[in-house]
Enzyme design. Structure first.
Site, PDB file in Angstrom:
ATOM      1  N   ASP A 271      23.944  46.152  29.770  1.00 51.60           N
ATOM      2  CA  ASP A 271      22.820  47.068  29.927  1.00 51.60           C
ATOM      3  C   ASP A 271      22.689  48.000  28.718  1.00 51.60           C
ATOM      4  OD1 ASP A 271      20.864  48.483  31.760  1.00 51.60           O
ATOM      5  OD2 ASP A 271      22.254  50.122  31.349  1.00 51.60           O
ATOM      6  N   GLU A 313      20.577  43.075  27.153  1.00 53.33           N
ATOM      7  CA  GLU A 313      19.382  43.790  27.621  1.00 53.33           C
ATOM      8  C   GLU A 313      18.955  44.710  26.477  1.00 53.33           C
ATOM      9  OE1 GLU A 313      16.957  46.962  29.713  1.00 53.33           O
ATOM     10  OE2 GLU A 313      19.012  47.340  29.134  1.00 53.33           O
TER      11      GLU A 313
HETATM   12  C1  GLC Z   1      18.449  49.579  31.499  1.00 55.14           C
HETATM   13  C2  GLC Z   1      18.059  49.317  32.928  1.00 55.14           C
HETATM   14  C3  GLC Z   1      17.274  50.473  33.448  1.00 55.14           C
HETATM   15  C4  GLC Z   1      18.092  51.733  33.316  1.00 55.14           C
HETATM   16  C5  GLC Z   1      18.632  51.916  31.899  1.00 55.14           C
HETATM   17  C6  GLC Z   1      19.699  52.967  31.842  1.00 55.14           C
HETATM   18  O1  GLC Z   1      17.358  49.649  30.659  1.00 55.14           O
HETATM   19  O2  GLC Z   1      17.343  48.126  33.026  1.00 55.14           O
HETATM   20  O3  GLC Z   1      16.865  50.277  34.767  1.00 55.14           O
HETATM   21  O4  GLC Z   1      17.307  52.843  33.652  1.00 55.14           O
HETATM   22  O5  GLC Z   1      19.208  50.735  31.412  1.00 55.14           O
HETATM   23  O6  GLC Z   1      20.886  52.499  32.411  1.00 55.14           O
END
Ligand code: GLC
Length: 635
Positions: A271, A313
């Site tokens: 993430d 991500e």
């Molecule tokens: C990523 C997740 C999101 C979250 C962010 C902070 O972008 O997809 O939902 O708010 O990380 O952890």
């Protein structure tokens, strides 16, 4: 390399293979470690080397065997069999047990890969949908227990299904044990985060750091009275950024990562990984050190648990995303999979403009991904839709980037009467005009409005758009990921507006509960929901029957001269190639038969279409594509 080792050493036991993997990766691990932490870190490096066998010892035997099996298969994640769905466990069917009861639902649809949104312990109040983590390996009670997760993963393995869970690698919650110790004055744990007694460093950082959540969490630092210090909080105030300049943080997080993988997780979603390294004077995203840390995680995980892969991500500029597969000496050595966020944004751009010009320009502009890597292709996820478009390319089309972005926000966020979309604005900054979009796929594609006005033509058009966009991600090359509920055209869920801790965050509008009542009615009524579900199910089945859809980097884009059409091909010498054709306009468009003929898809003026399973004739030498029609032609 690891595949080769595991096949050559069949007679060696699992421990020998571990030793070999360690020996193979050692130089790269060492180089990465010293490049990040500096030359004088021999003690820390020795500690890492001692830790790896210990982490391996803890890995269950059946997963060790699975690792070797997977190395033998090769890039299992590129297979046409991969078909994903993303969901919040509590919004889907209460808890982990409830989810397990519904595995048949996924099987029926053809889904074999699940992304469960965070299920770990989190603060009681605001917790960013679980992305504020209190403990990386403890399951939050409302979802069940570790035993429930073990039972789920066991059954999924038996059904040849794959599981993806998040690893919130950039930050912990302010209730994590490390944060609590830091708050109590323990300086060792204060060094796990970026903490400052004075405001000068935070002020200097702020000069260049953008704001991720400007409406709800402006600024990048939060003052913590208990420790009389500022802590870096790039996301929400309760999400403390981990300090990866401290090797202890890497070691502790590596142990968490391996433990997660030992719970039977097949794909780990890294993430917000673009944010892993901060440097004053920069925006502190996509920095080379962040890439080095990711590669270090990957190289270590490959030694301990080579069957587990990583998803990046990185919702960043198109040219930056591709770097998370690794570049230079770490090419192919960061994440195996990345979100195709550029394709996602471009598809929404094409729907709003009814044109594919920017889509073509951008796809051509993005460098090729490494062969062993693949995409997660999706039309939307649990987050907002950011306008990750390249301003330079917008300009090349003769459009004004600022004006164009405003148009997209207006189109999707109910600021244009004629627009069919019913989305909401997310993190709008009136000063800059920046903003993002939230909404379920169906609501953004017009179904909510069309059902309200009971306009049959618009309902049909919306259904066609939903199917067309899903048809593109299913055929594009990579793992298609559907958001649970989109397969039955679920509309926006406005209930978040009444919930404390959620009402400020319009992303909840696109995280609806799975509507089992609608699903029950599906067999009886020929509703829009049923049409969507039945067609998607059929497309999934076709994908799975045709190995040409596996990602062998066999994607070719074809120009047609028609600005409303998207035409791409999945080519294969040995399998039957497929030509994907879509019309983004609300008028029929035509394609010259000579192009189809040149590409080898015409036989006696006829072409074979896989979705309808029909062979059709051209009309006066042209192929007519209806508004929002999706065609999969087979060679
Ligand atoms: C990523 C997740 C999101 C979250 C962010 C902070 O972008 O997809 O939902 O708010 O990380 O952890």
């Amino acid at each position: 390399m690891h595949k080769l080792i595991s096949s050559r050493k069949k007679k060696k036991d699992l421990n020998d293979l571990f030793e070999l993997r360690l020996a193979t990766n050692l130089t790269l691990i060492k180089n990465l470690f010293f490049s990040i932490y500096g030359k004088n870190r021999n003690t820390e490096f020795a500690a890492l080397l001692q830790k790896l066998p210990k982490l391996f010892d803890k890995r269950p035997e059946y997963l060790k065997k699975q690792d070797i099996h997977r190395l033998g298969i090769g890039n299992w994640y590129q297979s046409e069999q991969m078909m994903g769905m993303q969901l919040y466990v509590d919004h889907f069917n209460k808890d982990l047990k409830g989810l397990q009861d519904k595995l048949g639902y996924f099987e029926d649809l053809g889904i074999n890969f699940l992304h469960l949104m965070p299920i770990t312990e989190r603060p009681k109040g605001e917790n960013d949908g679980g992305y504020a983590v209190n403990n990386y390996t403890a399951i939050a009670k409302k979802y069940g227990s570790k035993k429930d997760l073990a039972s789920l993963t066991q059954q999924m393995r038996a059904k040849k299904m794959y599981l993806m869970l998040d690893f919130v690698v950039n930050h912990t919650s302010d209730e994590h044990a490390w944060a609590k110790k830091a708050k109590s004055g323990n300086t060792r744990y204060q060094d796990y985060y970026y903490t400052y007694a004075e405001r000068d460093v935070p002020d200097a950082f702020e000069k260049n750091l953008p704001e991720v959540f400007p409406e709800t969490s402006p600024g990048n630092f939060t003052y913590i009275p208990e420790m009389e210090k500022w802590v870096m909080t790039v996301f929400n105030t309760y999400q403390w950024d981990l300090n990866y300049t401290n090797p202890e943080v890497f070691m502790a997080m590596l142990a968490n990562l391996v433990e997660l993988s030992n719970m039977g997780v097949d794909v780990v979603r890294f993430d917000a990984l673009a944010f892993l390294w901060k440097k004053m004077g920069t925006v502190s995203q996509n920095l080379p050190e962040a890439h080095a840390i990711i590669a270090l995680f990957r190289m270590c995980l490959q030694v301990v648990a080579p069957g587990t892969i990583l998803l990046a991500e990185a919702i960043v500029a198109p040219k930056e995303i591709i770097n998370y597969f690794g570049t230079g000496p770490t090419k192919g050595n960061e994440c195996e999979v990345a979100y195709n966020a550029s394709l996602m944004a471009l598809l929404w751009n094409s729907i709003a403009t009814k044109k594919t010009a920017l889509l073509y320009k951008s796809l051509i502009d993005i460098p090729n991904k490494p062969h062993d890597a693949t995409w997660i292709n999706y039309i939307r996820c649990h987050d907002d839709i950011g306008l990750g478009l390249d301003d330079r390319l917008i300009q090349e089309l003769g459009w004004n980037p600022k004006g164009h972005r405003k148009f997209l926000l207006d189109y999707y966020c109910q600021r244009l009467d004629w627009s069919p979309a019913k989305g909401m604005l997310f993190m709008h900054n009136p000063k800059t005009g920046d903003g993002r979009i939230t909404g379920s796929a169906a609501s953004l594609l017009g179904l909510e409005k069309a059902l309200l006005t009971k306009n049959k033509t618009e309902i049909d058009q919306s259904v066609a758009k939903i199917i067309m966009l899903h048809g593109i991600i299913l055929a594009f090359g990579g793992i298609p990921l559907i958001y649970a509920g989109d397969e039955i055209g679920t509309l926006n869920d406005y209930s978040f507006l009444n919930e404390d801790g959620k009402k400020e965050d319009s992303r909840w509008v696109n995280r609806p509960k799975q509507d089992w009542d609608v699903i029950k009615t599906l067999k009886k009524k020929k509703s829009p929901q049923q049409r969507i579900r039945d067609t998607l199910k059929m497309l999934i089945a076709i994908r799975k029957k045709n190995p040409v859809f596996a990602d062998h980097s066999n994607f070719t884009l074809h120009h047609t001269g028609n600005q409303h059409i998207l035409l791409f091909e999945r080519t294969s010498k040995s399998k039957k190639s497929v030509l994907v054709l879509c019309n983004f306009d609300d008028n029929p468009q035509v394609l010259d038969g000579s192009l189809l003929s040149k590409l080898g898809y015409l036989k006696n003026q006829e072409f074979h279409e896989m979705i309808t399973a029909t062979t059709n004739k051209l009309n006066s030498g042209f192929l007519e594509v209806k508004p929002y029609q999706l065609l999969w032609l087979q060679k």
